[in-house]
Write a protein that holds these residues in place. Structure first.
Motif, PDB file in Angstrom:
ATOM      1  N   LYS B 101       0.785  -1.234   0.000  1.00  0.00           N
ATOM      2  CA  LYS B 101       0.000   0.000   0.000  1.00  0.00           C
ATOM      3  C   LYS B 101       0.819   1.288   0.000  1.00  0.00           C
ATOM      4  O   LYS B 101       0.222   2.364  -0.047  1.00  0.00           O
ATOM      5  N   ILE B 104      -0.502   4.945   0.968  1.00  0.00           N
ATOM      6  CA  ILE B 104      -1.972   4.936   0.991  1.00  0.00           C
ATOM      7  C   ILE B 104      -2.545   5.961   1.978  1.00  0.00           C
ATOM      8  O   ILE B 104      -3.649   6.478   1.764  1.00  0.00           O
ATOM      9  N   LEU B 107      -4.290   9.125   0.785  1.00  0.00           N
ATOM     10  CA  LEU B 107      -5.688   9.132   0.295  1.00  0.00           C
ATOM     11  C   LEU B 107      -6.626   9.751   1.324  1.00  0.00           C
ATOM     12  O   LEU B 107      -7.637  10.347   0.966  1.00  0.00           O
ATOM     13  N   GLY B 108      -6.286   9.596   2.591  1.00  0.00           N
ATOM     14  CA  GLY B 108      -7.126  10.126   3.659  1.00  0.00           C
ATOM     15  C   GLY B 108      -6.849  11.590   3.966  1.00  0.00           C
ATOM     16  O   GLY B 108      -7.481  12.172   4.832  1.00  0.00           O
ATOM     17  N   ILE B 119       0.806   9.114  -4.522  1.00  0.00           N
ATOM     18  CA  ILE B 119       0.030   7.970  -4.053  1.00  0.00           C
ATOM     19  C   ILE B 119       0.423   6.680  -4.797  1.00  0.00           C
ATOM     20  O   ILE B 119       0.201   5.575  -4.319  1.00  0.00           O
ATOM     21  N   PHE B 178      -6.164   2.764   6.917  1.00  0.00           N
ATOM     22  CA  PHE B 178      -6.697   2.035   5.766  1.00  0.00           C
ATOM     23  C   PHE B 178      -6.522   0.521   5.968  1.00  0.00           C
ATOM     24  O   PHE B 178      -7.481  -0.258   5.882  1.00  0.00           O
TER      25      PHE B 178
END
Lengths: 205, 374
Positions: B101, B104, B107-108, B119, B178
């Motif tokens: 990931k 990742i 993304l948040g 990303i 995540f």
């Protein structure tokens, strides 16, 4: 000599199997609905399809068409075939969907979505459908690279007993699909030469 | 055959492989109690962010801001490359990144100042090779939990086929919300430190780490990676095969020329989920390895995902070098059906081979065979 014995190109508005465009009517608007249109057109009859994310659906359908055109025996466990796929955006399309389910004020993470936040799940889906027990691998590259795909396929052939590799570029992001799946045979006198120029020609059609 | 020239581990147990190995030998664990994003108790092996940043800035002297996984990745690779003494900027050096990931967490954080491309896993890989001014296109392997083994097999092929003279393989993953939320939704997290192969095992712990192996061609000295294979269960995307089909087949190909009696130990995947550990026991027994000592390192490090195959190979290589079989931390009462020789004490071994196995979502399984030369 290594040959491409069948291939499928799948984009937002194009389905090409072994060089010939498929006449598929698309009741759906451009986007993921069209993957379901293709599924129905092919009369696949595999309900697991509806659980898949869009990356898996796209890779699955292209593989399905390639293997069908080769009359591949999907009932017998097969350890002589490997699946090696690659793309640019990993599973980002589904990662975004999963991220939406874990915001502080709207928290309902689902295992059915989470499992698809790994891009190699598409290789697993194709393996399960066709009882393929060879290697399954997934690589990420910044952009489509025929030379690298030849190298990955070469590596897969160096594992004992592998004589076929389902090699693919399976990209799906934000409603856009860009897929090429090829069956590469280690020793074959039929088919298209497995080289950079031929792969690029197929990809660019 | 290829050989590790140098290695590094950046984990809560230390920032060098030597420190990590010593911590494992002392029976230490990085797994500590904490909470998931909505406050449910879990246990995670988490890197201290300020310690990581300090070590990263000291070693790598960055000119721009980096995310935590990038810091860990670059710190680990820099330390290993330095120890190997190779020219990482050479066109004859290749880079392989193993991660599930990567960044990742970005993304948040929609308003992050890292840019849209950060990303992507290929961007992480480009950052890695770019850090060393390496001219080659780096490769990213992302094959669920077996990524670290698949990355070593990629390095094996790169070196065997003469693509490069040296290959730097770095794995990294973090315990992002995540990933924690995802595994929690599967109900596969143990709120306490995990217990691989034990009767009371409830699930896994997520772990954070970066780990690097620098490989060159084998020269018949030290340790070599002599074989590695991946096989699929063709059974289920998120559950292991009941017959251990893919792992059994990966083991068969990997152990073709080495009888079970010559294998000192198996460094198993051993996530401590009920199904995984049972599946492994079945596969090992089918492959004639039911008497071979087995351990899992997950209670020390948690499941470090993309880093796991590399981190756990390094600890196991060091154990093989020292001639010891490590105890499987967290194991007390036999918890899998059938014969399985789970290691409970630190034992001496003269045997020259060790096997590393991993299994992951998507039905993939990997086995690696390492040899110690006398």
């Amino acid at each position: 000599m290594k040959k491409i014995t069948a291939y499928c190109r799948l984009t937002d508005d194009l389905v090409i199997l072994n060089g010939k465009p498929c006449e598929i009517s698309f009741p759906s608007e451009p986007g993921p609905g069209r993957l379901t249109d293709i599924y129905r057109h092919l009369e696949v009859g595999y309900p697991k399809f509806f659980k898949m994310d869009n990356l898996s659906k796209a890779g699955f359908l292209a593989s399905e068409m390639v293997l069908r055109s080769l009359q591949y025996d999907m009932e017998t466990p097969d350890e002589s075939t490997s699946i090696v796929f690659c793309n640019r955006s990993s599973s980002l399309d589904t990662d975004k969907r999963f991220q939406e389910t874990i915001s502080r004020d709207n928290y309902f993470p689902s295992p059915a979505v989470f499992v698809y936040t790994l891009p190699n799940i598409v290789t697993g889906e194709v393996a399960i459908r066709n009882k393929i027990m060879g290697e399954t691998s997934f690589f990420i590259l910044e952009s489509f690279d025929a030379e690298k795909m030849i190298i990955f396929t070469d590596w897969a052939f160096s594992s004992a007993g592998i004589c076929r590799v389902l090699c693919g570029w399976t990209e799906y992001l934000d409603g856009h699909c860009n897929v090429l799946v090829m069956m590469v045979e280690k020793e074959s006198d039929k088919g298209v030469d497995f080289n950079k120029q031929k792969i690029n020609n197929i990809y660019r059609t | 055959m290829i050989k590790p020239l140098a290695y590094n581990i950046v984990s809560p147990l230390g920032f060098t492989a030597t420190d990590n190995y010593a911590a494992v030998r002392r029976g230490e664990s990085g797994v500590v109690p904490c909470q998931d994003p909505v406050g449910i108790p879990i246990a995670v092996s988490r890197l201290d962010r300020s310690k990581l940043l300090k070590a990263f800035e000291k070693k790598c002297k960055p000119s721009q801001k980096h995310t935590a996984p990038e810091q860990a990745m670059l710190l680990s690779a820099s330390l290993a490359v330095q120890e190997a003494g190779i020219d990482a900027s050479s066109a004859r050096t290749g880079f392989v990144l193993s991660s599930t990931k990567g960044n990742i967490e970005l993304l948040g954080i929609p308003e992050n100042d890292f840019g849209r491309e950060r990303i992507h896993l290929w961007h992480n890989a480009a950052l890695l090779s770019g850090f060393f001014n390496n001219p080659n296109i780096p490769l990213t392997v992302t094959n669920a939990c077996i990524s670290g083994a698949a990355a070593q097999i990629a390095a094996f092929n790169m070196l065997e086929k003469g693509l490069y003279d040296h290959v730097v393989v770095t794995g990294v993953d973090m315990a992002s919300d995540f990933i924690v939320a995802g595994f929690q939704s599967f109900k596969s997290l143990d709120p306490e430190r995990c217990r691989p192969f034990d009767a009371r095992r409830k699930g896994l712990n997520i772990g954070e780490a970066a780990a690097t192996l620098v490989f060159g061609k084998a020269d018949g000295k030290g340790i070599s990676l002599i074989q590695g294979n991946v096989r699929n269960d063709a059974n289920h995307i998120s559950g292991p095969s009941r017959t251990g089909e893919g792992l059994y087949r990966a083991l068969c190909h990997t152990l073709q020329d080495v009888p079970p009696r010559d294998i000192g130990f198996i460094s198993a995947h051993g996530t401590a989920t009920p199904f995984n550990d049972q599946m492994e026991a079945i596969a090992f027994a089918r492959a004639g390895l039911d008497h071979t000592p087995v351990f899992s390192l997950k209670a020390h490090f948690g499941h470090t995902m993309g880093a796991a195959g590399i981190l756990e190979s390094i600890i196991s290589i060091m154990a093989l070098e020292e001639g010891v079989v490590l105890p499987s931390m967290g194991y007390k009462e036999h918890g899998v059906e059938g014969e399985l020789n789970v290691s409970t004490v630190t034992a001496h071994t003269d045997k020259r081979f060790m096997v590393k196995t991993l299994s992951g979502f998507g039905g993939c399984n990997a086995a690696l065979l390492y040899q110690k030369h006398s």
